[in-house]
Design an enzyme around this catalytic site. Structure first.
Site, PDB file in Angstrom:
ATOM      1  N   MET B  30     -21.827  22.418  16.107  1.00  0.00           N
ATOM      2  CA  MET B  30     -21.065  22.679  17.334  1.00  0.00           C
ATOM      3  C   MET B  30     -19.657  22.096  17.185  1.00  0.00           C
ATOM      4  O   MET B  30     -18.978  21.848  18.177  1.00  0.00           O
ATOM      5  CB  MET B  30     -21.773  22.078  18.547  1.00  0.00           C
ATOM      6  CG  MET B  30     -23.180  22.666  18.756  1.00  0.00           C
ATOM      7  SD  MET B  30     -23.694  22.686  20.485  1.00  0.00           S
ATOM      8  CE  MET B  30     -23.590  20.953  20.891  1.00  0.00           C
ATOM      9  N   GLU B  35     -18.952  12.446   9.802  1.00  0.00           N
ATOM     10  CA  GLU B  35     -19.489  12.218   8.471  1.00  0.00           C
ATOM     11  C   GLU B  35     -20.929  12.752   8.328  1.00  0.00           C
ATOM     12  O   GLU B  35     -21.341  13.142   7.228  1.00  0.00           O
ATOM     13  CB  GLU B  35     -19.419  10.717   8.163  1.00  0.00           C
ATOM     14  CG  GLU B  35     -19.699  10.329   6.736  1.00  0.00           C
ATOM     15  CD  GLU B  35     -18.871  11.076   5.703  1.00  0.00           C
ATOM     16  OE1 GLU B  35     -17.703  11.423   5.976  1.00  0.00           O
ATOM     17  OE2 GLU B  35     -19.419  11.336   4.613  1.00  0.00           O
ATOM     18  N   GLY B  36     -21.660  12.793   9.432  1.00  0.00           N
ATOM     19  CA  GLY B  36     -23.011  13.380   9.379  1.00  0.00           C
ATOM     20  C   GLY B  36     -22.953  14.841   8.969  1.00  0.00           C
ATOM     21  O   GLY B  36     -23.636  15.287   8.031  1.00  0.00           O
ATOM     22  N   HIS B  37     -22.081  15.597   9.657  1.00  0.00           N
ATOM     23  CA  HIS B  37     -21.903  17.004   9.280  1.00  0.00           C
ATOM     24  C   HIS B  37     -21.421  17.133   7.827  1.00  0.00           C
ATOM     25  O   HIS B  37     -21.869  17.996   7.085  1.00  0.00           O
ATOM     26  CB  HIS B  37     -20.856  17.674  10.179  1.00  0.00           C
ATOM     27  CG  HIS B  37     -21.201  17.668  11.643  1.00  0.00           C
ATOM     28  ND1 HIS B  37     -20.556  16.859  12.551  1.00  0.00           N
ATOM     29  CD2 HIS B  37     -22.116  18.368  12.349  1.00  0.00           C
ATOM     30  CE1 HIS B  37     -21.046  17.079  13.759  1.00  0.00           C
ATOM     31  NE2 HIS B  37     -22.006  17.984  13.674  1.00  0.00           N
ATOM     32  N   GLN B 148     -31.294  15.104  10.388  1.00  0.00           N
ATOM     33  CA  GLN B 148     -32.500  14.457  10.901  1.00  0.00           C
ATOM     34  C   GLN B 148     -32.226  13.767  12.244  1.00  0.00           C
ATOM     35  O   GLN B 148     -33.131  13.484  13.001  1.00  0.00           O
ATOM     36  CB  GLN B 148     -33.026  13.460   9.861  1.00  0.00           C
ATOM     37  CG  GLN B 148     -34.169  12.568  10.302  1.00  0.00           C
ATOM     38  CD  GLN B 148     -35.421  13.350  10.681  1.00  0.00           C
ATOM     39  OE1 GLN B 148     -35.596  14.496  10.272  1.00  0.00           O
ATOM     40  NE2 GLN B 148     -36.292  12.736  11.479  1.00  0.00           N
ATOM     41  N   LYS B 149     -30.959  13.502  12.526  1.00  0.00           N
ATOM     42  CA  LYS B 149     -30.569  12.932  13.823  1.00  0.00           C
ATOM     43  C   LYS B 149     -31.239  13.698  14.974  1.00  0.00           C
ATOM     44  O   LYS B 149     -31.781  13.109  15.893  1.00  0.00           O
ATOM     45  CB  LYS B 149     -29.047  12.998  13.947  1.00  0.00           C
ATOM     46  CG  LYS B 149     -28.476  12.776  15.320  1.00  0.00           C
ATOM     47  CD  LYS B 149     -28.427  11.341  15.686  1.00  0.00           C
ATOM     48  CE  LYS B 149     -27.760  11.184  17.051  1.00  0.00           C
ATOM     49  NZ  LYS B 149     -27.071  12.354  17.548  1.00  0.00           N
ATOM     50  N   SER B 186     -21.337  13.482  17.774  1.00  0.00           N
ATOM     51  CA  SER B 186     -20.082  13.953  18.363  1.00  0.00           C
ATOM     52  C   SER B 186     -19.910  13.366  19.759  1.00  0.00           C
ATOM     53  O   SER B 186     -18.798  13.324  20.288  1.00  0.00           O
ATOM     54  CB  SER B 186     -20.088  15.480  18.441  1.00  0.00           C
ATOM     55  OG  SER B 186     -20.300  16.031  17.164  1.00  0.00           O
TER      56      SER B 186
END
Lengths: 286, 286
Positions: B30, B35-37, B148-149, B186
């Site tokens: 979205m 950093e996760g993305h 996994q979040k 986010s």
């Protein structure tokens, strides 16, 4: 012609065809093939390099009191008809492979599946859209072929294919009828001699409706009344519904000012039959 | 890097890549990339020839009182991050193209979407599965990457991909955390200084749970009690749920005998945060 049972095997074969740049057409069926299905196959062969016919009596589109067990499954005859018709692949999966015990997903076109046949068959169209979504993903055709006989189904599948961006052309082909007017259906074999004769009331009522409308009748209630009277003259006929709807959104209409879809479901004894006719805008000019 | 807005254009580009035999990976997001993305993007680039990032704040997965309007949309920064990360295509559709007025179809993994986050966000996961089904059909990737979040989302999407035979590998990558333990989200930008400090209670509670279980605690109620006490010590923290479930079917468990998923949702002021940890079977050996 190759008969494929496994989902992965079908995906593999289909993938290979696509890599070769071949156009794939899919004719999804529940088997018990008749001339209606074969007209779809012929059209499919004209448009595509590879014709896949899926044969799967989809359990999740049958209600608990419906004819899932009794539904005809003439596998040998179906295979022969497909071979004669020039089909390249029959995809013939098992119910266990299609719906393993942990299966949980459903595809639904919500309101379009609630009226008409959906009123007496709750969940039916969700079963149809779910299996068709699976078949689309398994075969990944360029074109898929359905019969206008199942008018509501055709509208729903077009909607689903568009809404979910399948990128598959949905082709809907005309109803194929016996010479006396009876729409071909795998369920016609349930009819005995008397029932077969009485079943003509469906197509006769549709012809009457068409004649009335072409002659200027615009009031749908009047048309439905006339159809109802005609059908009720058959002793074992039990009307489930007669509706005149907008062919795009399946909403009932009161006055006929534009293209309309007249559809009905009638039980002849225990056998539920459906039929329909589209009155084109051009038919309304007087 | 190419930014594509149109659905047909994306299908066209994707189709061309596939015809060349290139492997396509999709990272659905979205936007408001962090950093996760980017860890998903890096993984995607390793596995595939072409990396597509979709950026779409999907309105149908937000409830009427949720943060759809407020959700961050830093389009320029996102594009820059994608370019730097070596993304090949950003697919950046409009809500009007994704959901035209006559849109009617939904994809649902039913029971898996009812508990956990689904309890307070009815319809949320149907919104997710519907948009992901569309994105899968638009991009037709070989692999798709999720964090996994969003543990429940990951389970649901795996189920959907399998049930509907998408033939797409679903890759779920580990949570990326700040140095102090906060899971990247986010929505972290909604937190003020105090909230940011209090938000650490989520990861702290999960670490506590893990420690308790590794030390031999097998009673999930006792674990949850301890987590709850820890979180309640943060003044503005409001627990929505803390659950310990089977990671395969998301069903709550009472005694921990096998791999389990500990997940929680907590409001820090008005900001709803989620986090989770999987305790592997190997962690249960004493």
């Amino acid at each position: 012609m190759k008969i494929i049972r496994g989902i992965k095997a079908m995906q593999g074969s289909s993938g290979k065809c696509k890599k070769k740049g071949l156009r794939i057409g899919l004719v999804p069926t529940m088997g018990a093939l008749h001339e209606g299905h074969l007209s779809l196959v012929r059209s499919c062969r004209r448009d595509n390099d590879i014709t896949v016919v899926s044969i799967f009596v989809n359990p999740i589109q049958f209600g608990p009191k419906e004819d899932l067990k009794r539904y005809p499954r003439p596998a040998g005859k179906d295979a022969m008809l497909c071979r004669e018709a020039g089909v390249d692949y029959i995809f013939y999966p098992s119910a266990r492979d299609m719906y393993p015990p942990d299966f949980k997903t459903g595809v639904s076109v919500r309101e379009l599946g609630k009226g008409l046949c959906g009123a007496s068959r709750p969940g039916h169209f969700d079963g149809v859209t779910t299996v068709v979504a699976k078949l689309f993903n398994i075969v990944r055709p360029d074109n898929a072929y359905f019969g206008q006989k199942d008018a509501q189904q055709a509208v729903i599948i077009k909607r689903m294919a568009k809404d979910l961006d399948f990128g598959i052309n949905i082709k809907v082909l005309p109803i194929v009828r016996e010479k006396d007017g009876l729409a071909l259906s795998s369920r016609n074999i349930y009819l005995d001699r008397v029932g077969r004769a009485e079943a003509l009331c469906l197509s006769a009522a549709l012809r009457l409706a068409k004649d009335l409308i072409i002659s200027g009748q615009r009031d749908t209630r009047a048309v439905i009344r006339a159809m109802s009277a005609l059908i009720s003259s058959a002793k074992n006929a039990d009307i489930e519904y007669i509706k005149i709807v907008d062919p795009n959104n399946l909403k009932e209409i009161e006055r006929i000012n534009d293209e309309c879809l007249i559809c009905l479901a009638v039980r002849i004894g225990k056998t539920r039959l459906i039929d329909n006719v589209v009155i084109k805008r051009s038919g309304l000019k007087k």
